[in-house]
Structure formats: structure tokens, C-alpha cells
Motif scaffolding. Structure first.
Motif, PDB file in Angstrom:
ATOM      1  N   MET A  33      -1.031 -19.444  -7.765  1.00  0.00           N
ATOM      2  CA  MET A  33      -1.384 -18.185  -6.853  1.00  0.00           C
ATOM      3  C   MET A  33      -0.562 -16.917  -6.804  1.00  0.00           C
ATOM      4  O   MET A  33      -0.215 -16.994  -6.065  1.00  0.00           O
ATOM      5  N   ARG A  34      -1.479 -16.207  -7.535  1.00  0.00           N
ATOM      6  CA  ARG A  34      -0.323 -15.017  -7.777  1.00  0.00           C
ATOM      7  C   ARG A  34      -1.670 -13.416  -6.941  1.00  0.00           C
ATOM      8  O   ARG A  34      -2.722 -13.673  -7.505  1.00  0.00           O
ATOM      9  N   LEU A  35      -0.947 -12.692  -6.699  1.00  0.00           N
ATOM     10  CA  LEU A  35      -1.537 -11.856  -6.156  1.00  0.00           C
ATOM     11  C   LEU A  35      -0.867 -10.142  -6.387  1.00  0.00           C
ATOM     12  O   LEU A  35       0.237 -10.262  -6.487  1.00  0.00           O
ATOM     13  N   ILE A  36      -1.741  -9.380  -6.941  1.00  0.00           N
ATOM     14  CA  ILE A  36      -1.163  -8.705  -7.474  1.00  0.00           C
ATOM     15  C   ILE A  36      -1.093  -6.796  -7.574  1.00  0.00           C
ATOM     16  O   ILE A  36      -2.468  -6.304  -6.834  1.00  0.00           O
ATOM     17  N   ARG A  37      -0.749  -6.018  -6.579  1.00  0.00           N
ATOM     18  CA  ARG A  37      -0.930  -4.535  -6.286  1.00  0.00           C
ATOM     19  C   ARG A  37      -1.093  -3.723  -7.615  1.00  0.00           C
ATOM     20  O   ARG A  37      -0.693  -3.725  -8.384  1.00  0.00           O
ATOM     21  N   PHE A  38      -2.123  -3.157  -7.687  1.00  0.00           N
ATOM     22  CA  PHE A  38      -2.783  -1.618  -8.529  1.00  0.00           C
ATOM     23  C   PHE A  38      -2.387  -0.638  -7.602  1.00  0.00           C
ATOM     24  O   PHE A  38      -0.924  -0.887  -7.722  1.00  0.00           O
ATOM     25  N   GLY A  39      -3.387  -0.043  -8.447  1.00  0.00           N
ATOM     26  CA  GLY A  39      -2.062   1.890  -7.644  1.00  0.00           C
ATOM     27  C   GLY A  39      -1.828   2.272  -8.449  1.00  0.00           C
ATOM     28  O   GLY A  39      -1.250   2.026  -9.713  1.00  0.00           O
ATOM     29  N   GLY A  40      -1.022   3.147  -7.537  1.00  0.00           N
ATOM     30  CA  GLY A  40      -0.173   4.232  -8.584  1.00  0.00           C
ATOM     31  C   GLY A  40      -0.673   5.064 -10.120  1.00  0.00           C
ATOM     32  O   GLY A  40      -1.924   5.801  -9.877  1.00  0.00           O
ATOM     33  N   LEU A  56       0.521  -1.660   0.126  1.00  0.00           N
ATOM     34  CA  LEU A  56       0.116  -0.046   0.537  1.00  0.00           C
ATOM     35  C   LEU A  56       0.966   1.334  -0.280  1.00  0.00           C
ATOM     36  O   LEU A  56       0.809   2.016  -0.318  1.00  0.00           O
ATOM     37  N   GLU A  57       1.229   1.326   0.737  1.00  0.00           N
ATOM     38  CA  GLU A  57       3.000   2.201   1.203  1.00  0.00           C
ATOM     39  C   GLU A  57       3.889   2.267  -0.450  1.00  0.00           C
ATOM     40  O   GLU A  57       5.530   3.291  -0.573  1.00  0.00           O
ATOM     41  N   ALA A  58       4.199   1.679  -0.979  1.00  0.00           N
ATOM     42  CA  ALA A  58       4.882   1.020  -2.387  1.00  0.00           C
ATOM     43  C   ALA A  58       5.539   2.280  -3.325  1.00  0.00           C
ATOM     44  O   ALA A  58       4.228   3.151  -3.302  1.00  0.00           O
ATOM     45  N   PRO A  59       6.450   2.606  -3.435  1.00  0.00           N
ATOM     46  CA  PRO A  59       6.560   3.710  -4.681  1.00  0.00           C
ATOM     47  C   PRO A  59       5.839   3.701  -5.971  1.00  0.00           C
ATOM     48  O   PRO A  59       6.110   2.662  -6.095  1.00  0.00           O
ATOM     49  N   ARG A  60       5.282   4.370  -6.412  1.00  0.00           N
ATOM     50  CA  ARG A  60       5.115   4.144  -8.146  1.00  0.00           C
ATOM     51  C   ARG A  60       5.602   3.771  -9.143  1.00  0.00           C
ATOM     52  O   ARG A  60       5.419   2.728 -10.043  1.00  0.00           O
ATOM     53  N   GLU A  61       6.730   3.433  -8.969  1.00  0.00           N
ATOM     54  CA  GLU A  61       8.004   2.538  -9.469  1.00  0.00           C
ATOM     55  C   GLU A  61       7.732   1.329  -9.472  1.00  0.00           C
ATOM     56  O   GLU A  61       8.718   0.327 -10.463  1.00  0.00           O
ATOM     57  N   LEU A  62       7.483   1.053  -7.944  1.00  0.00           N
ATOM     58  CA  LEU A  62       7.942  -0.171  -7.327  1.00  0.00           C
ATOM     59  C   LEU A  62       6.454  -1.200  -7.736  1.00  0.00           C
ATOM     60  O   LEU A  62       5.739  -0.868  -7.698  1.00  0.00           O
ATOM     61  N   ASN A  63       7.619  -2.115  -9.521  1.00  0.00           N
ATOM     62  CA  ASN A  63       5.898  -3.428  -9.628  1.00  0.00           C
ATOM     63  C   ASN A  63       6.542  -4.582  -8.670  1.00  0.00           C
ATOM     64  O   ASN A  63       7.098  -4.913  -8.180  1.00  0.00           O
ATOM     65  N   MET A  64       4.978  -4.644  -7.997  1.00  0.00           N
ATOM     66  CA  MET A  64       4.926  -6.040  -6.596  1.00  0.00           C
ATOM     67  C   MET A  64       3.904  -6.754  -7.277  1.00  0.00           C
ATOM     68  O   MET A  64       2.968  -6.839  -7.616  1.00  0.00           O
ATOM     69  N   SER A  65       4.448  -8.364  -6.712  1.00  0.00           N
ATOM     70  CA  SER A  65       3.579  -9.257  -6.924  1.00  0.00           C
ATOM     71  C   SER A  65       3.894 -10.497  -5.496  1.00  0.00           C
ATOM     72  O   SER A  65       5.279 -10.401  -5.948  1.00  0.00           O
ATOM     73  N   ALA A  66       2.976 -11.742  -5.073  1.00  0.00           N
ATOM     74  CA  ALA A  66       3.409 -12.036  -4.626  1.00  0.00           C
ATOM     75  C   ALA A  66       2.540 -13.507  -5.066  1.00  0.00           C
ATOM     76  O   ALA A  66       1.735 -13.533  -5.363  1.00  0.00           O
ATOM     77  N   ALA A  67       3.133 -14.491  -5.328  1.00  0.00           N
ATOM     78  CA  ALA A  67       3.223 -15.622  -5.909  1.00  0.00           C
ATOM     79  C   ALA A  67       3.285 -16.497  -5.516  1.00  0.00           C
ATOM     80  O   ALA A  67       4.467 -16.991  -5.216  1.00  0.00           O
ATOM     81  N   MET A  68       2.302 -17.876  -5.273  1.00  0.00           N
ATOM     82  CA  MET A  68       2.837 -19.907  -4.930  1.00  0.00           C
ATOM     83  C   MET A  68       2.859 -20.478  -6.593  1.00  0.00           C
ATOM     84  O   MET A  68       2.226 -20.166  -6.961  1.00  0.00           O
ATOM     85  N   SER A  69       3.720 -20.733  -5.946  1.00  0.00           N
ATOM     86  CA  SER A  69       4.175 -21.649  -6.991  1.00  0.00           C
ATOM     87  C   SER A  69       4.802 -23.260  -6.397  1.00  0.00           C
ATOM     88  O   SER A  69       4.761 -23.371  -5.320  1.00  0.00           O
ATOM     89  N   MET A  70       5.233 -24.067  -7.285  1.00  0.00           N
ATOM     90  CA  MET A  70       5.678 -25.634  -6.834  1.00  0.00           C
ATOM     91  C   MET A  70       7.251 -25.963  -7.252  1.00  0.00           C
ATOM     92  O   MET A  70       7.564 -25.192  -9.544  1.00  0.00           O
ATOM     93  N   SER A  71       8.388 -26.202  -6.618  1.00  0.00           N
ATOM     94  CA  SER A  71       9.777 -26.438  -7.380  1.00  0.00           C
ATOM     95  C   SER A  71       9.018 -27.700  -8.348  1.00  0.00           C
ATOM     96  O   SER A  71       8.027 -28.104  -8.228  1.00  0.00           O
ATOM     97  N   PRO A  72      10.204 -27.844  -9.661  1.00  0.00           N
ATOM     98  CA  PRO A  72       9.892 -29.387 -10.378  1.00  0.00           C
ATOM     99  C   PRO A  72       9.739 -30.444  -9.477  1.00  0.00           C
ATOM    100  O   PRO A  72       9.695 -31.353  -9.332  1.00  0.00           O
TER     101      PRO A  72
END
Ligand code: FAD
Length: 389
Positions: free
Chosen positions: A280-287, A173-189
Motif C-alpha cells: 500500500m503506497r502513498l506518493i507525494r505529487f506537487g513540486g 507538504l513542505e518537502a523541497p521539490r528535489e525530494l521524492n517521497m513515498s511511504a509503503a506498507m509491505s511484508m518481509s519474507p
């Protein structure tokens, strides 16, 4: 012959509505010219242009049109639905950078739509999808972007994930607008689940290093893979994980608020993922996405804080039923924590009513414009705006 007509740009549409059985397919993939003019800072692309061509053509001049993250996606459907990606928080959506389109409407007329011509149509094609005609040319505003950026991911073990998510939501919520952030759960091979926190700093890498310092304090990563690299390299990193010919069950919903209970549900369901390519991916909009008013264009999600997206993906068709069931169950469980709206380019199997709900207050105006330009719903194989005349 009363055949349903479908329109294909880059062929990346998730719901597959561009290519259906027993329809007349208008395939635009061979219309793939792109030109970029650094003097006017504009780029013009035909509907068969893919993102990698757009990125290369604009970066050749040290510029960019903000677009998506998988380089074999088409500019066409992506722009008409909105266009989200790593530059959006700094430069806006792809469609926010559209200056005009050439479009053939259902009456067979070729029209220009821009801020000064057919302005209603121009409003509608910026988020309203392929409902209003066949776009034959897109003119975009370009932005300056140096070739090198600081980007990559931090990788966390799953026992860190809950705390990480908690901190991630606040931080984003506080990140600068230059920063694109995502958080994703994934699995290794080998099938080990993990959480990745993506970091793409769309400014100078030196400034990015300063921001990265605080990003690094979010948790205890098992790997820190954030490094300077070219923007063009970054824009192809997800290609290998999204090859052609894969089966998808992708579903997204926007989120306006964060309820920590969401994470328990999200992680519990994730444990039952039937395939190792699911995410499962979470992306921040905003900026910059929020610099425009909610009704400035048809894209209805200004002000939404995040986009949560399940990316079910598998190759063997015999696994389809299992993966789709998992995806549907997952979304049923998440429903209390997310909004009832989805980004139209993440449409999977949603109903027309759900499309209408997603467009919110912009829907009545979209219907009005649909009534004017396509009263018989000639263009209906899409996230459909249903005419009422
Ligand atoms: C692996 C993957 C990654 C993705 N990543 C992103 C991302 O980073 N950002 C993002 O915003 N989206 C992303 N998407 C979603 C993407 O924006 C949509 O799938 C978009 O529709 C792709 O455009 P296309 O031209 O390739 O698709 P197509 O399948 O060719 O077209 C999709 C629809 O768009 C309409 N359409 C296409 N061209 C025209 C035209 N010229 N005139 C009128 N209507 C037209 C039609 O209704 C068609 O059914 C991704 C999708 C996938 C599968």
C-alpha cells in the motif's frame, strides 16, 4: 473484420487492455530505437523502448527524461497517461517533457503533434492515453542529472506506523521539490509487516544529506537504508519485486486532503492482506507537477497532493479471487478518505463513467478531440474517452 484493435507498447499496462483475447493486436515492441542528443537536449524514442533503455541512453550524456520506477515498463503507455516517478517533483511528468509525437490517427494519416502542429492532438496525448491514434515516435526534452543520487528507505515497525504516517503527511507538504517521497506498507519474507519511507533526493548528494537530517527525525526506524547510489541503480531496485508474469490488483486514487482517520482504516485492512507481496503506497505529487495549469495538458491531477495506491500482487492464479476480493474491500473502506479520481495509468477495472469523472474539467475537451480524430472509437481498448458523434 470488425475486430477490436489493441495497441501494445511496453506491455506493462495494469488493466491488460493492450493484449486482449479475440482482438487484433498491434504490437509495437520491436520498434525500440532510441537516440539522445546532448546538444539539443532532446531524446527520441520509438514506442517499444523500455524505461531502462531511456534511462541508460540519456544518462550516457549525464541527462534524464523523468519517467517511472520499474525499468521494464514501456515509455509508450507511460507517457501517454502522464508518467510519474522520482524526478517528477523536480522536472515534471514524463508527458510534461514531451516536445512532439508522430501519430497515426484513425483515418490512417501520419501526423506530427506538437506546440505548433495539431496542437489539440498534442494537448490530448499528454495524459489522455491511447485514445487518439498510434504513436510511432516520442520526442522529449532532457534534463541534466548527475549519475549519483542519495536514495533509499527507512524501515519502521508497524507499531510506529500510525505516528509515522501523521508526520509523513505534514512533512511531505513542505518537502523541497528535489525530494521524492513515498511511504509503503509491505511484508518481509517471513510475513512481518513493516512501513517503508522512501527518500530519493534528485539533487547533489551533499544537499540531500542536509534534507535527510530532518527526514531522519520523522520516527525511530529499525533500519536506515538511505545511501548514495547511481540513478541507474535506483531505477532498477523495484524490478525484482515486480517480475513479469505476476497477477496484479492495483488500484489508486488521488488525495487532496489528509484525514487522520484514514490511517486506522488503512492499517486495519492491511492486517488482512492475503499475500506477502502486496503493498500500500502513498506518493507525494506537487513540486514541478503543479507548475503547469490544470488545463495545460489533458493530465487532470495538478493540485492533487498525494496518490494512494494499493498494489495487490501474487503469482499463483488460484489465489486471484482471494486477493481481488481483499483489494476491492480495501478500496470500499478507503473511499470516504480519497478523491473519486485516479491516475489513468493505474486503471484496473474502473468503468468508462469513472474514467470520465477522473478527467474532471478536462473531459469535455478530450471528447471534442476524440470526436475530431476518432469519431468511431477505433481506439477503445484503453481508459476510454467516448466519442459523442
Ligand atoms: C509494475 C508496474 C510499475 C509501474 N510503475 C509506474 C511508474 O513508476 N510510473 C507511472 O507513471 N506508471 C507506472 N506504471 C503504470 C504504467 O505507466 C502503465 O502501465 C503504462 O500503460 C505502461 O506502458 P506500456 O507501454 O508498458 O504498456 P502497454 O500495456 O503496452 O500499453 C498500455 C496502453 O497504452 C496505450 N498505448 C501503448 N502504446 C501506445 C502507442 N504507441 N500508441 C497509442 N497507444 C498506446 C494502449 O491504450 C495500451 O492499452 C507501472 C505499472 C506496473 C505494472
Amino acid at each position: 473484420h470488425d475486430l477490436l484493435v489493441t495497441v501494445r507498447g511496453g506491455g506493462h499496462g495494469i488493466s491488460g487492455k493492450a493484449v486482449e483475447n479475440d482482438t487484433l493486436l498491434i504490437d509495437l515492441s520491436k520498434m525500440s530505437n532510441l537516440s539522445a542528443d546532448p546538444t539539443t537536449m532532446t531524446a527520441v524514442g520509438e514506442p517499444g523502448v523500455l524505461l531502462r533503455e531511456l534511462d541508460r541512453g540519456t544518462q550516457a550524456h549525464g541527462m534524464v527524461v523523468p519517467a517511472g520506477v520499474v525499468s521494464h515498463t514501456g515509455i509508450s503507455g507511460l507517457t501517454l497517461g502522464g508518467g510519474i516517478g522520482i524526478n517528477m517533483r523536480k522536472m515534471g511528468l514524463t508527458s510534461d517533457n514531451l516536445l512532439s509525437v508522430q501519430i497515426v490517427t484513425a483515418d490512417g494519416k501520419l501526423r506530427t503533434a506538437s506546440d505548433t502542429e495539431n496542437t489539440d492532438l498534442f494537448w490530448a496525448v499528454r495524459g489522455g492515453g491511447g485514445n487518439f491514434g498510434i504513436v510511432t515516435s516520442y520526442t522529449y526534452r532532457m534534463h541534466k542529472l548527475d549519475p549519483e543520487i542519495l536514495s533509499g528507505v527507512m524501515v519502521y515497525a508497524m507499531d510506529e506506523a500510525k505516528d509515522m504516517y501523521d508526520r509523513y503527511f505534514d512533512y511531505s507538504l513542505e518537502a523541497p521539490r528535489e525530494l521524492n517521497m513515498s511511504a509503503a506498507m509491505s511484508m518481509s519474507p517471513t510475513g512481518t509487516p513493516f512501513l517503508m519511507a522512501g527518500f530519493q533526493y534528485m539533487g547533489s548528494p551533499t544537499e540531500g544529506e542536509k534534507v535527510l537530517k530532518s527526514y531522519r527525525t520523522l520516527g525511530n526506524p529499525v533500519a536506515d537504508l538511505i545511501r548514495p547510489k547511481t540513478f541507474l541503480k535506483q531505477q532498477t531496485l523495484l524490478d525484482a519485486g515486480n517480475p513479469h508474469g505476476t497477477n496484479y490488483y492495483i488500484r489508486g486514487r488521488t488525495m487532496d486532503k489528509y484525514d487522520p482517520d484514514l490511517i486506522d482504516v488503512m492499517m486495519e485492512k492491511w492486517r488482512h492482506s492475503p499475500g506477502r507481496h502486496n503493498t500500500m503506497r502513498l506518493i507525494r505529487f506537487g513540486g514541478a507537477v503543479d507548475d503547469l495549469a490544470k488545463d495545460a495538458t489533458a493530465w487532470p491531477h495538478r493540485g492533487a497532493k498525494w496518490d494512494l495506491e494499493l498494489g495487490g500482487s501474487w503469482v499463483d492464479p488460484s489465489l486471484s479471487a482471494k486477493n481481488i476480493k481483499w483489494g476491492k474491500d480495501y478500496w470500499d473502506a478507503l473511499a470516504p478518505y480519497v478523491s473519486d479520481r485516479f491516475y489513468i495509468n493505474e486503471m484496473m477495472d474502473e468503468t468508462q463513467e469513472e474514467v470520465a469523472v477522473s478527467y474532471g474539467d478536462n473531459y469535455p475537451r478530450l471528447v471534442q478531440i476524440k470526436n475530431k480524430y476518432d469519431p468511431k472509437n477505433f481506439f477503445q481498448s484503453n481508459g476510454n474517452i467516448k466519442p459523442t458523434v
